[in-house]
Design a protein around this motif. Structure first.
Motif, short mmCIF file in Angstrom:
data_model
loop_
_atom_site.label_atom_id
_atom_site.label_comp_id
_atom_site.label_asym_id
_atom_site.label_seq_id
_atom_site.Cartn_x
_atom_site.Cartn_y
_atom_site.Cartn_z
N ASP A 156 6.99 142.97 12.10
CA ASP A 156 6.76 144.36 12.49
C ASP A 156 5.57 144.41 13.44
O ASP A 156 4.47 143.95 13.11
CB ASP A 156 6.48 145.20 11.24
N GLN A 157 5.77 144.95 14.64
CA GLN A 157 4.72 144.95 15.65
C GLN A 157 3.61 145.97 15.38
O GLN A 157 2.55 145.89 15.98
CB GLN A 157 5.34 145.20 17.04
N CYS A 158 3.86 146.90 14.48
CA CYS A 158 2.84 147.89 14.14
C CYS A 158 1.96 147.43 12.96
O CYS A 158 0.75 147.66 12.96
CB CYS A 158 3.49 149.23 13.80
N THR A 159 2.58 146.82 11.98
CA THR A 159 1.84 146.43 10.77
C THR A 159 1.55 144.93 10.68
O THR A 159 0.69 144.52 9.90
CB THR A 159 2.62 146.84 9.51
N ARG A 207 9.46 141.29 8.03
CA ARG A 207 10.56 142.14 7.60
C ARG A 207 11.86 141.35 7.72
O ARG A 207 11.89 140.26 8.28
CB ARG A 207 10.61 143.44 8.42
N ASP A 245 17.22 148.83 9.19
CA ASP A 245 15.78 148.79 9.42
C ASP A 245 15.46 148.32 10.83
O ASP A 245 14.53 148.80 11.48
CB ASP A 245 15.12 147.86 8.38
N TRP A 246 16.25 147.37 11.33
CA TRP A 246 16.03 146.83 12.67
C TRP A 246 16.13 147.92 13.73
O TRP A 246 15.37 147.97 14.68
CB TRP A 246 17.03 145.72 12.96
N ASN A 287 13.29 151.89 13.68
CA ASN A 287 11.95 152.14 14.21
C ASN A 287 11.75 151.31 15.47
O ASN A 287 11.14 150.24 15.45
CB ASN A 287 10.89 151.79 13.16
N CYS A 344 8.17 149.97 16.58
CA CYS A 344 7.52 148.85 15.89
C CYS A 344 8.41 147.61 15.78
O CYS A 344 7.98 146.58 15.29
CB CYS A 344 7.09 149.26 14.49
N THR A 345 9.65 147.73 16.23
CA THR A 345 10.58 146.63 16.13
C THR A 345 10.67 145.89 17.45
O THR A 345 11.02 146.49 18.47
CB THR A 345 11.99 147.13 15.74
#
Length: 281
Positions: A47-50, A54, A265-266, A269, A272-273
């Motif tokens: 995840d590029q935000c957190t 994942r 999920d992919w 978002n 952030c993906t």
């Protein structure tokens, strides 16, 4: 009095020693090889935000280890390169790590025990131009054609790929980047490419090539990835428990739910993906 109390004294010491040994053992987590930084949806991505890992494989195996109350430490992510899988294999054989979430069994891993139950079963697909797709109905239709095989390993252990397809007597060359493979198919240098189906679907969509290239699925092109643990690991005795838990999750449908949720999920978002196509430059 001293003679009578001596056995009790040594018994108390023995109990304390066992307690501290067990405590020390329980505090030593299972060391698990790190993921790749490159996105391989729906199986795994960062995840590029957190910065969190994942994807399907991480969610499934993490849930198994949590249910079994096995403490573990996941090593940091590294770039997906021609040596990524070879490094994991070397670390396992040397017992530098205890386990790997998912590997294809191969002869070079004689120091490793695999779960009988696969973590996942991947499906490879045939990528061709739209026009050539009509001529491929069975594996024998590929024998008079020049093909590419996406593989991220090098040296004697070309992951499992080339060895896996030798039984079909195909004219295959290994390639490390799917994007380059797409280009070589479009300019007719090669007739087809073999690559994992789910990743290929996402890559073609993101690169907007799904109107130029087609995906053909053949029943022979399935491969099972298994949880792998070093025979020298202090955790080797839990492999049967891991195997049983993986089987339970498949039979009760939990594995399929995680897979479907990971695919959603992919796409859910985009901020952030990371894009899957970024991993195949």
């Amino acid at each position: 009095m001293l003679i009578r109390s001596a056995p009790r004294y040594y018994l108390a010491i023995s109990i304390l020693l066992c307690f501290y040994i067990n405590a020390a053992f329980s505090q030593s987590p299972m060391i698990i090889g790190g993921p790749t930084k490159d996105p391989l949806p729906p199986y795994g991505w960062i995840d590029q935000c957190t910065g969190e890992e994942r994807g399907y494989i991480n969610r499934l195996v993490s849930s198994v280890l949590a249910e079994l109350e096995i403490p573990y430490q996941r090593l940091p992510a590294t770039a997906l390169s021609m040596n990524y899988f070879n490094q994991l294999i070397e670390q396992l054989n040397n017992n530098d790590i205890d386990a790997v979430y998912a590997l294809y069994p191969m002869a070079s891993l004689d120091g490793v025990i695999f779960s009988k139950e696969p973590v996942t079963i991947t499906t490879d697909a045939i990528i061709t131009t739209i026009h050539n797709a009509e001529s491929i109905k069975k594996i024998d239709d590929l024998k008079d054609k020049k093909g590419l095989l996406v593989s991220y390993a090098a040296g004697n252990d070309v992951y499992f790929h080339l060895a896996r397809y030798q039984q079909f007597d195909l004219n295959l060359s290994s390639i490390g980047t799917a994007k380059k493979g797409f280009e070589l198919i479009l300019d007719n240098t090669f007739d087809y490419m073999i690559s994992e189906k789910s990743i290929s679907i996402i890559n073609l969509k993101e690169l907007r090539l799904n109107k130029k290239l087609a995906i053909t699925q053949l029943p022979e092109l399935t491969n099972a990835l298994h949880f792998a643990i070093s025979k020298k690991s202090q955790w080797v005795n839990v492999i049967d428990d891991i195997d049983s838990n993986l089987r339970k999750k498949r039979l009760n449908g939990h594995s399929q739910v995680i897979y479907e949720e990971s695919m959603k999920d992919w796409f859910s978002n985009l901020k952030c993906t990371p894009r899957a196509s970024n991993s195949i430059e």
